[in-house]
Write an enzyme that holds these catalytic residues in place. Structure first.
Site, short mmCIF file in Angstrom:
data_model
loop_
_atom_site.label_atom_id
_atom_site.label_comp_id
_atom_site.label_asym_id
_atom_site.label_seq_id
_atom_site.Cartn_x
_atom_site.Cartn_y
_atom_site.Cartn_z
N CYS A 156 81.76 22.43 56.15
CA CYS A 156 82.21 21.63 54.81
C CYS A 156 81.42 20.45 54.94
O CYS A 156 81.37 20.01 55.82
CB CYS A 156 83.78 21.64 54.79
SG CYS A 156 84.41 23.12 54.98
N ARG A 186 75.81 22.15 54.22
CA ARG A 186 77.21 22.44 55.20
C ARG A 186 78.16 23.56 54.55
O ARG A 186 79.28 23.79 55.34
CB ARG A 186 77.92 21.12 55.17
CG ARG A 186 76.88 19.88 55.64
CD ARG A 186 77.76 18.59 55.74
NE ARG A 186 78.80 18.60 56.89
CZ ARG A 186 78.55 18.18 57.87
NH1 ARG A 186 77.54 17.68 58.13
NH2 ARG A 186 79.51 18.06 58.68
N TRP A 240 82.68 25.78 53.44
CA TRP A 240 82.31 26.89 54.24
C TRP A 240 83.54 27.35 54.65
O TRP A 240 84.23 26.83 55.50
CB TRP A 240 81.49 26.39 55.38
CG TRP A 240 80.81 27.57 55.95
CD1 TRP A 240 79.81 28.54 55.63
CD2 TRP A 240 81.28 28.32 57.24
NE1 TRP A 240 79.79 29.59 56.60
CE2 TRP A 240 80.64 29.43 57.81
CE3 TRP A 240 82.35 28.00 58.06
CZ2 TRP A 240 80.92 30.17 58.80
CZ3 TRP A 240 82.72 28.67 59.39
CH2 TRP A 240 82.15 29.83 59.57
N ASN A 268 87.27 18.27 56.17
CA ASN A 268 86.34 18.84 56.90
C ASN A 268 86.74 19.19 58.35
O ASN A 268 87.23 18.11 58.96
CB ASN A 268 84.87 18.32 56.70
CG ASN A 268 83.82 18.93 57.78
OD1 ASN A 268 83.89 19.98 58.10
ND2 ASN A 268 83.13 18.00 58.54
N GLY A 269 86.77 20.37 58.86
CA GLY A 269 87.37 20.73 60.17
C GLY A 269 88.34 21.94 60.04
O GLY A 269 88.45 22.47 59.14
N GLU A 314 64.79 35.74 68.22
CA GLU A 314 64.65 34.51 67.07
C GLU A 314 64.01 35.43 66.00
O GLU A 314 64.62 35.00 64.87
CB GLU A 314 63.77 33.55 67.56
CG GLU A 314 63.57 32.35 66.53
CD GLU A 314 64.82 31.79 65.93
OE1 GLU A 314 65.55 31.95 66.42
OE2 GLU A 314 64.75 30.94 64.84
N LYS A 374 66.05 35.48 62.43
CA LYS A 374 65.62 35.15 61.05
C LYS A 374 65.62 36.44 60.07
O LYS A 374 66.22 36.17 59.11
CB LYS A 374 64.03 34.65 61.09
CG LYS A 374 63.65 33.69 61.81
CD LYS A 374 63.97 32.22 61.27
CE LYS A 374 65.34 31.75 61.65
NZ LYS A 374 65.91 31.13 62.64
N GLU A 433 69.46 37.18 59.10
CA GLU A 433 70.26 35.77 58.40
C GLU A 433 69.83 35.91 56.91
O GLU A 433 70.70 35.34 56.30
CB GLU A 433 70.15 34.67 59.27
CG GLU A 433 69.00 33.87 59.31
CD GLU A 433 68.90 32.65 60.24
OE1 GLU A 433 70.14 31.99 60.13
OE2 GLU A 433 67.98 32.50 60.84
N HIS A 476 67.14 52.03 78.78
CA HIS A 476 68.48 51.78 79.21
C HIS A 476 69.67 52.13 78.20
O HIS A 476 70.86 51.92 78.56
CB HIS A 476 68.60 50.58 80.17
CG HIS A 476 67.75 50.35 81.22
ND1 HIS A 476 67.75 51.20 82.37
CD2 HIS A 476 66.76 49.64 81.48
CE1 HIS A 476 67.06 51.04 83.44
NE2 HIS A 476 66.19 49.86 82.65
N LYS A 525 74.46 25.30 57.33
CA LYS A 525 73.26 24.84 58.13
C LYS A 525 73.94 23.92 59.30
O LYS A 525 73.25 23.79 60.40
CB LYS A 525 72.60 23.97 57.27
CG LYS A 525 71.39 23.01 58.20
CD LYS A 525 70.22 24.05 57.83
CE LYS A 525 69.11 23.36 58.70
NZ LYS A 525 68.11 24.64 59.27
C1 F6R Z 1 69.51 30.11 62.56
C2 F6R Z 1 70.29 28.72 62.46
C3 F6R Z 1 71.49 28.60 63.37
C4 F6R Z 1 71.55 27.35 64.11
C5 F6R Z 1 72.75 27.14 65.09
C6 F6R Z 1 72.60 25.91 65.81
O1 F6R Z 1 68.37 29.95 61.75
O2 F6R Z 1 69.78 27.59 61.90
O3 F6R Z 1 71.43 29.82 64.30
O4 F6R Z 1 70.36 27.26 64.96
O5 F6R Z 1 73.89 27.12 64.08
O6 F6R Z 1 72.42 24.86 65.21
P1 F6R Z 1 72.07 23.48 65.61
O7 F6R Z 1 70.59 23.52 65.95
O8 F6R Z 1 72.26 22.39 64.34
O9 F6R Z 1 73.08 23.12 66.76
#
Ligand code: F6R
Length: 614
Positions: A2, A27, A77, A103-104, A487, A491, A494, A510, A609
């Site tokens: 948020c 956010r 969020w 926020n929290g 990774e 990608k 998500e 396995h 994010k």
């Molecule tokens: C995926 C992504 C998330 C962040 C994760 C950690 O594309 O962006 O998995 O990597 O939420 O966020 P940070 O790096 O900001 O601690």
């Protein structure tokens, strides 16, 4: 997560709030809302979904708030309660006199809600936040002082919060406070801008105060009264923000994600600048504040991170163990914080985070700091809460990453680990000088290799179209590229919502191999090096189960043509640097699949994010 904003001053408030919320959309974007003080009362406007929906709600009401100069806003969020209008912030107390944004997460909200309901409060939402609005309302009824009411109410809260509070009786006053959630106040001339993060205020002012935990500030257009956690009046510490206002533009790209993928050659150049001059000279990493003797004495490194940053950390483990011979543990921060970890003064704890605000990683770092470990933070946000906990800070300087799916920050984090590992190897003398020179030369030409990939993406686009309609996807790799498989899968899932999983290929037999049939794409990250032949065998095993085989490779091996349905080629590179090179086509593959499926590439559903809740 948020984001919250607030404004008190002399300018029309609504545009300032909406513009601020737009900068904080990273956010969360489940719902948004604002509360503004008009001449008669507090008016609240809310909308489900993205900010554009709130703009529509506001349009017919312009006359109501055109003279308002004070207000608060929120972008959500969802944690407690579905992302509906009723659950959207701002929330108000029973009589509607108090409006708050939060926020929290309030951990004891259920108990508080029961107590408040017993006293006659009627709840309209399922949120934890509404509890705070009623609680402040009750306290205000007792003490008739907004600041005191906020102080008293927050003493009963358990959990994390950043709060902006306004009251109908006060035309020009906002009270703010925080605990374990970010809150910054931009200082103007006769006005204050409040926000969860700097991008929401930077175009108005570069002077700012970061609120400390449990401090309470009362803002009017011409006063900033700050109370310490003990209730004493203290002087706000004004900092000059090291930021320039940036117009967040896609620069002609269809999405921020594509733009950010294309920025990676420059991101690599940036982070190497000033640290790696020529292959013959030692790496300069003044950011590491451990003395050379302390570095030599390190017997263990622990790295904590989440999501994409965790995958960068896993590559970091390979690098440090291979080049420096120091044992490294990598752990998701959310696991690290709930068990007994063994560290001593010879342990270095590294936190990796794009945002520097991830709650789990902040908690992990605080715990290690309390145990006396040296804290090294690798982050894209040197102004973040995590950066402020650092003993050593390596900023990765990737520039603002807007797309929720991390791309360029991952590459920048990898580069930070290459620099760190080589720097420590030079100090420890753990690697032959000739090898160090060779590695540094190769590192210097990584930007050109990434450029080569970015200059011709037709084959990746074709592959994306061919596989976009699959339900599942498997990525396999071994050794240093196992994190690349994780990774790559992250990608894809998500931004396309395809169920993608990364495996270390040796584990396939396995269990996961049971899932393979002619519908399952298996993408093998087949980079030349010590595990190449082994991975080729694992790929054969998958082919024998009729899987749809894709190779991502720098090999010219003729055998590959018959084994794989699709081959994505990347420039040749030493195995140790292959995670940098192999990730770029996987980012592009995920991007093109998502785009082909018409998904919201930059703001995928359910994500945010910056994950500021544990
Ligand atoms: C995926 C992504 C998330 C962040 C994760 C950690 O594309 O962006 O998995 O990597 O939420 O966020 P940070 O790096 O900001 O601690």
């Amino acid at each position: 997560m948020c984001g919250i904003v607030g404004y008190v001053g002399y300018q029309p408030v609504v545009d300032i709030l909406i513009d601020g919320l737009e900068q904080l959309e990273y956010r969360g974007y489940d719902s948004s809302g604002i509360a503004v003080k008009t001449s008669d009362k507090i008016e609240v406007f809310k909308a489900e979904g993205k900010l554009c929906n709130l703009r529509e709600v506001l349009k017919p009401n312009v006359d109501l708030f055109k003279d308002s100069t004070m207000g608060i806003g929120h972008i959500r969020w969802a944690t407690h309660g579905a992302p509906t209008v009723l659950n959207a912030h701002p929330h108000t107390c029973n009589c509607g006199n108090i409006a708050i944004v939060h926020n929290g997460i309030i951990e004891n909200y259920k108990e508080l809600r029961e107590q408040l309901e017993a006293k006659g409060c009627v709840f309209k939402s399922q949120t934890d936040t509404e509890t705070i609005a009623h609680l402040i309302g009750q306290k205000y009824a007792e003490v008739k002082d907004l600041t005191k009411a906020v102080e008293l109410a927050t003493k009963e809260l358990e959990g994390a919060y950043a709060l902006c509070v306004m009251h109908n009786d006060h035309k020009n006053k906002i009270v703010i406070t925080k605990r374990n959630a970010p809150l910054v106040v931009g200082i103007g001339e006769g006005e204050f801008f409040i926000a969860s993060d700097v991008p929401a205020i930077i175009k108005h002012t570069k002077k700012a105060v970061y609120l400390g935990d449990n401090q309470v500030a009362t803002l009017t257009p011409d006063s900033f009264e700050l109370l310490s956690a003990d209730g004493d009046i203290i002087q706000p510490k004004v900092e000059i923000l090291p930021w320039e206002p940036v117009a967040l533009s896609k620069m002609g790209y269809k999405h921020f994600m594509l733009k950010e993928i294309h920025e990676q050659p420059d991101v690599v150049r940036n982070i190497l600048f000033g640290k790696l001059h020529t292959p013959d000279e030692p790496i300069i990493l003044d950011e590491v504040k451990l003395t050379k003797d302390k570095l030599k004495e390190l017997n263990r490194i622990q790295i904590v991170a989440c999501g994409t940053s965790l995958h960068a950390a896993m590559v970091g483990k390979y690098l440090i163990e291979q080049l420096c011979e120091i044992p490294v543990d990598v752990e998701p921060s959310s696991e690290y914080i709930y068990r007994k970890t063994v560290t001593d003064s010879h342990t270095l704890v590294v936190g990796v985070s794009q945002s520097g605000e991830t709650a789990d990683t902040i908690t992990a770092i605080k715990q290690s700091k309390a145990r006396g470990s040296h804290i090294l933070i690798i982050t894209n946000r040197p102004d973040s809460a995590m950066a402020r906990l650092a003993d050593s800070l390596i900023p990765v300087n990737a520039g603002i990453e807007v797309s929720v799916a991390a791309t360029k920050s991952y590459t920048a984090q990898l580069m930070a680990f290459y620099l760190l590992a080589l720097y420590m190897a030079e100090i420890k003398n753990s690697v032959e000088q000739s090898l160090l020179i060779n590695l540094k030369s190769e590192m210097m030409i990584l930007p050109q290799k990434i450029e080569q990939i970015l200059s011709s993406t037709e084959n990746i686009q074709k592959c994306a179209r061919a596989y976009a309609n699959t339900r599942d996807f498997i990525y396999i790799a071994r050794g240093i590229n196992f994190p690349t498989a994780l990774e790559g899968a992250l990608k894809l899932k998500e931004i396309s919502y395809i169920n993608a999983t990364g495996y270390c290929a040796g584990e396939l037999k396995h269990g996961p191999i049971a899932m393979l049939d002619e519908t399952m794409p298996v993408l093998s990250i087949l980079m030349k090096g010590c595990v190449y032949e082994k991975l080729l065998t694992n790929s054969e095993e998958a082919k024998a189960r009729n899987a749809r085989m894709i190779a991502l490779t720098n090999s010219r091996d003729e055998k590959l043509e018959s084994l794989f349905d699709y081959i994505l080629r990347v420039p040749d590179v030493q195995e140790i640097f292959s995670p940098v090179i192999s990730m770029v086509p996987l980012q592009l593959l995920a991007y093109y699949i998502s785009e082909f499926l018409g998904k919201d590439v930059d703001q995928p559903r359910n994500l945010a994010k910056s994950v500021t809740v544990e």
